[in-house]
Every structure is written in structure tokens, then in C-alpha cells.
Design a protein around this motif. Sequence first.
Motif, short mmCIF file in Angstrom:
data_model
loop_
_atom_site.label_atom_id
_atom_site.label_comp_id
_atom_site.label_asym_id
_atom_site.label_seq_id
_atom_site.Cartn_x
_atom_site.Cartn_y
_atom_site.Cartn_z
N VAL A 129 0.83 -1.20 0.00
CA VAL A 129 0.00 0.00 0.00
C VAL A 129 0.86 1.25 0.00
N PHE A 130 1.91 1.27 0.83
CA PHE A 130 2.82 2.41 0.86
C PHE A 130 3.52 2.59 -0.50
N SER A 131 3.86 1.46 -1.14
CA SER A 131 4.50 1.55 -2.44
C SER A 131 3.55 2.07 -3.51
N LYS A 132 2.27 1.78 -3.32
CA LYS A 132 1.28 2.19 -4.31
C LYS A 132 0.88 3.65 -4.16
N ILE A 133 0.58 4.07 -2.92
CA ILE A 133 0.06 5.43 -2.73
C ILE A 133 1.09 6.38 -2.14
N GLY A 134 2.21 5.82 -1.65
CA GLY A 134 3.25 6.66 -1.07
C GLY A 134 2.86 7.16 0.32
N GLN A 135 3.73 7.96 0.89
CA GLN A 135 3.48 8.56 2.21
C GLN A 135 4.18 9.91 2.24
N THR A 136 3.41 10.95 1.98
CA THR A 136 4.00 12.29 1.86
C THR A 136 4.62 12.77 3.16
N GLU A 137 4.03 12.41 4.30
CA GLU A 137 4.57 12.85 5.58
C GLU A 137 5.99 12.34 5.81
N LEU A 138 6.27 11.14 5.31
CA LEU A 138 7.59 10.54 5.48
C LEU A 138 8.44 10.67 4.21
N GLN A 139 7.90 11.39 3.23
CA GLN A 139 8.59 11.60 1.96
C GLN A 139 8.89 10.28 1.24
N TRP A 140 7.91 9.36 1.32
CA TRP A 140 8.02 8.11 0.58
C TRP A 140 7.32 8.27 -0.75
N MET A 141 8.00 8.03 -1.84
CA MET A 141 7.44 8.22 -3.17
C MET A 141 6.58 7.02 -3.58
N LYS A 142 5.78 7.24 -4.61
CA LYS A 142 4.94 6.17 -5.15
C LYS A 142 5.79 5.31 -6.08
N VAL A 143 6.33 4.24 -5.52
CA VAL A 143 7.25 3.39 -6.27
C VAL A 143 6.56 2.71 -7.44
N CYS A 144 5.29 2.40 -7.29
CA CYS A 144 4.58 1.66 -8.33
C CYS A 144 4.36 2.49 -9.59
N THR A 145 4.49 3.80 -9.50
CA THR A 145 4.41 4.62 -10.71
C THR A 145 5.62 4.40 -11.61
N LEU A 146 6.71 3.96 -11.01
CA LEU A 146 7.93 3.67 -11.78
C LEU A 146 8.02 2.20 -12.16
N TYR A 147 7.56 1.34 -11.29
CA TYR A 147 7.68 -0.11 -11.51
C TYR A 147 6.28 -0.74 -11.51
N GLY A 148 5.52 -0.38 -12.51
CA GLY A 148 4.14 -0.87 -12.60
C GLY A 148 4.04 -2.37 -12.75
N LYS A 149 4.84 -2.94 -13.66
CA LYS A 149 4.80 -4.39 -13.89
C LYS A 149 5.20 -5.15 -12.63
N PHE A 150 6.23 -4.68 -11.99
CA PHE A 150 6.70 -5.32 -10.76
C PHE A 150 5.60 -5.32 -9.70
N CYS A 151 4.94 -4.20 -9.52
CA CYS A 151 3.90 -4.10 -8.50
C CYS A 151 2.68 -4.96 -8.83
N ASN A 152 2.34 -5.03 -10.11
CA ASN A 152 1.19 -5.85 -10.51
C ASN A 152 1.43 -7.33 -10.22
N GLN A 153 2.64 -7.80 -10.51
CA GLN A 153 2.95 -9.21 -10.25
C GLN A 153 3.02 -9.48 -8.74
N VAL A 154 3.54 -8.52 -7.99
CA VAL A 154 3.54 -8.67 -6.54
C VAL A 154 2.11 -8.74 -6.01
N GLY A 155 1.24 -7.92 -6.57
CA GLY A 155 -0.16 -7.96 -6.16
C GLY A 155 -0.81 -9.31 -6.41
N GLU A 156 -0.49 -9.93 -7.54
CA GLU A 156 -1.00 -11.27 -7.83
C GLU A 156 -0.47 -12.28 -6.82
N GLY A 157 0.79 -12.14 -6.47
CA GLY A 157 1.38 -13.05 -5.48
C GLY A 157 0.74 -12.88 -4.11
#
Length: 203
Positions: free
Chosen positions: A138-166
Motif C-alpha cells: 500500500v505504501f509503495s502504491k500510494i506513497g506517504q507524503t509525511e515521510l517523503q516516501w514516493m509512489k514506487v509503483c508509478t515507476l515499476y508498474g509491472k513489478f507491483c502488478n505481479q507482486v499484487g497477484e502473489g
Amino acid sequence: MSYLSIENSHGNNVPLSHGSNLKVIERRVRIAELSIRCLICGLAILAAVLIGTDTQVRVIFAFQKKAKFTDMKALVFLVIANGLAAAYSVVQVLRCVLSMIRGSVLFNKPLAWVIFSGDQIMAYLTLAAVAAAAQSSVFSKIGQTELQWMKVCTLYGKFCNQVGEGIASALVVSLGMVLLSAISAFSLFRLYGGNEGKSNARW
């Protein structure tokens, strides 16, 4: 054990045991347990393979950055948990098949406690792994602005989709382990009730 009497064509009374209904129920429970354990084994392997083999390479400012499951400790935990669940399920499937084929495997209280404890441990382990991986995802998908965590899934969409299936497969595994815990609890505590429970039952 109580009996009912029915009259056959010759006018003789033939006893009918209530235990026959219990045997039918026990057989259905065995088949259900075997089916669930086979399903868990397959889905656990699928979840581990989906996440463990998931990679994606992106070029960022002329540098290649490869995303893999080891970058996130929660995913490592999930892969290990599902690997253990698959191995445990293989052992239990063999036990179930052996007991159904031979029909003479003794299901005593110590063995019942071992199976019950094993199912409980695997249920807690898989649930914890799924919860940790889901939170990190969830943090990788939506990020966390308070902690300055970026939305990683915007860069690695395929990776996140396969992780979601797993994670989806792992969730079914954890729910199946919870159901198996209930079945093993039933199998255990019925040994402590009634005359049949006090004697050695067959499973």
C-alpha cells in the motif's frame, strides 16, 4: 453406541448403527481437508514463484535500477512463509492420502495435537506475512507524503502488478490455513468427548 432396528424382508430385526452417519461425516471431512491442503500447496508455490521471480529494470538518470523482491523485507518474509506453507502442506497431503488408502493410520491424541499445533502455527505465520506485505505494498502504491516516501509503483508498474497477484494467492493460502486450523481443532477435541473420543479413532 446406540442402534436402531429395522425389519428386513424375512421379518427379522436388523440393527442400524448411528455410527454409520459419523463415518460418512468423517470421510467428507477427510476429503475436504485433503482438497484444501492440495489447494494451499499449489497456491503457496504460485505465490512464492510470482514474487520470488518478479523483477523490473528502469533507467533513471542514465542509471539502471532493478527492482526485485529482496528490496522489500516484507516480500522476503512472504516468500519464505509461503515456501514453508507449501512444504508443510506436502507432508500433510501425504499423511492424508496414506490414511485414506490404508484406512488404518492411528489418529491418537499426541498426533492430533501435533497436527493442530502445526496448522495453528502456519495460519499465524501466513496471516502475518500477508499483512506485512499488504501494508508495504500500500505504501509503495500510494506513497506517504509525511515521510517523503514516493509512489514506487508509478515507476515499476509491472513489478507491483505481479507482486499484487502473489499477495492475492498468499491471502487465499492464509485463509485456507485458518480453515484447516478449524478442521484440525474439530478432529482434536472430538477425541476428548464421548466414548468414541476416548478410544483411539482412525483418520
